[in-house]
Design an enzyme around this catalytic site. Structure first.
Site, PDB file in Angstrom:
ATOM      1  N   PRO A   2      75.437  53.364  23.212  1.00 50.49           N
ATOM      2  CA  PRO A   2      74.173  53.275  23.950  1.00 50.49           C
ATOM      3  C   PRO A   2      74.264  52.245  25.068  1.00 50.49           C
ATOM      4  CG  PRO A   2      73.921  52.386  21.740  1.00 50.49           C
ATOM      5  CD  PRO A   2      75.319  52.894  21.845  1.00 50.49           C
ATOM      6  N   GLU A   3      73.729  52.586  26.212  1.00 54.76           N
ATOM      7  CA  GLU A   3      73.691  51.665  27.346  1.00 54.76           C
ATOM      8  C   GLU A   3      72.280  51.074  27.427  1.00 54.76           C
ATOM      9  OE1 GLU A   3      75.920  51.213  30.212  1.00 54.76           O
ATOM     10  OE2 GLU A   3      77.574  52.499  29.639  1.00 54.76           O
ATOM     11  N   HIS A  92      74.621  55.215   5.077  1.00 51.23           N
ATOM     12  CA  HIS A  92      74.781  54.657   6.417  1.00 51.23           C
ATOM     13  C   HIS A  92      73.512  53.964   6.907  1.00 51.23           C
ATOM     14  CE1 HIS A  92      78.591  56.599   6.582  1.00 51.23           C
ATOM     15  NE2 HIS A  92      78.072  57.807   6.515  1.00 51.23           N
ATOM     16  N   ARG A 111      79.386  54.117  11.846  1.00 48.69           N
ATOM     17  CA  ARG A 111      80.654  53.458  12.176  1.00 48.69           C
ATOM     18  C   ARG A 111      80.607  51.944  11.994  1.00 48.69           C
ATOM     19  NH1 ARG A 111      82.757  55.871  17.692  1.00 48.69           N
ATOM     20  NH2 ARG A 111      84.567  54.645  17.128  1.00 48.69           N
TER      21      ARG A 111
END
Ligand SMILES: [Zn+2]
Length: 275
Positions: A2-3, A92, A111
């Site tokens: 994500p930016e 998760h 992740r």
């Protein structure tokens, strides 16, 4: 990954369900993300009211009523999900917040490159994660002069220099290429050699591109509200990013977009327009 525009969109998406809400129940996975979770995280959050949400660079900040701030970084694959309190969770899900308004917010990060930290609100400006960050590109005082101050006499090329978070906070690889293309600046130019006029145009390009992406993120959320309430990613329109070999969309130069590698990352640009 994500930016900045995506983190801003996540913040805006969470505001209506979290701001002013008390945390009735909190559960964490206890698993180590990029760093271990804060000690006794659940106890320190439960019963607290989230006063406001803000963003600094790509960090989402939840300001609590006891003066503490929960710092969230989405890492590579982190997402925020807004669901109902009985929604199923999985392994998760590293943080599950149930509000007193019967909304459940889940931080999901398969992740585990994301980050959760707790800091005192008074110490944010000196916090190890936030203290060295450069100016916030969407703040009113970010302009060519502010950018030039940060570029100083840096000898390295401008593109990788823009990724240095102490120069400008929150600029990622995609928007560095896009902003230089819009400002017609050669990504290989020494950062410290930029003229005032170029710095003005680059600062404006950075702001405009980020704002346009936030706009489109907002409209994506409105038009395609996902049933699972997931926040974090949306489709962008890019002029040069990942467009190697495609015709230049910015001018009638007849050139195609080139890719070079700078500091181990891909840079996309038009060799004619940006020379
Ligand atoms: Zn061109």
């Amino acid at each position: 990954m994500p930016e900045l525009p995506e983190v801003e969109t996540v913040k805006r998406g969470l505001e209506p369900v979290l701001a002013g809400r008390k945390l009735a129940a909190v559960k964490s996975s206890g698993l180590k993300l990029r760093a271990p979770l804060p000690e006794k995280l659940e106890n320190r959050l439960i019963g607290r009211t989230i006063k406001i949400l803000t963003r600094r660079a790509k960090f989402l900040l939840l300001h609590l009523d006891d003066g503490m701030v929960l710092i969230v970084h989405l890492g590579m694959s982190g997402r925020m999900n807004i669901v109902t309190p009985n929604a199923v969770t999985d392994r998760h899900d590293h943080l599950i917040l149930d509000t007193d308004d019967n909304v459940r917010v889940i931080f999901r990060d398969p992740r585990r490159f994301g980050l959760l930290a707790l800091a005192s609100g008074n110490e944010l400006s000196t916090h190890p994660l936030l203290g060295d960050l450069g100016p916030e590109p969407l703040e009113d005082d970010f302009d060519g002069t502010a950018l030039l101050n940060r570029l100083g006499n840096k000898k390295g090329p401008i593109k990788p220099t823009l990724l240095d978070q102490t120069v400008v906070a929150g600029i990622g690889n995609i928007y560095a290429s896009e902003a230089l293309f819009r400002a017609r600046i050669d990504p290989k130019r020494p950062a410290g050699a930029l003229q005032k006029k170029e710095a003005d145009l680059l600062a404006k390009s950075i702001r405009d591109i980020l704002n346009e992406a936030i706009e489109s993120g907002g409209s994506t959320l409105r038009d395609h509200a996902r049933p699972d309430g997931e926040l974090g990613y949306f489709q962008h329109h890019f002029n040069v990013y990942a467009k190697e070999g495609q015709p230049c969309p910015g001018c009638d130069c007849g050139e195609s977009i080139k890719r070079i590698v700078q500091g181990g990352r891909s840079t996309f640009y038009c060799a004619k327009r940006q020379s």
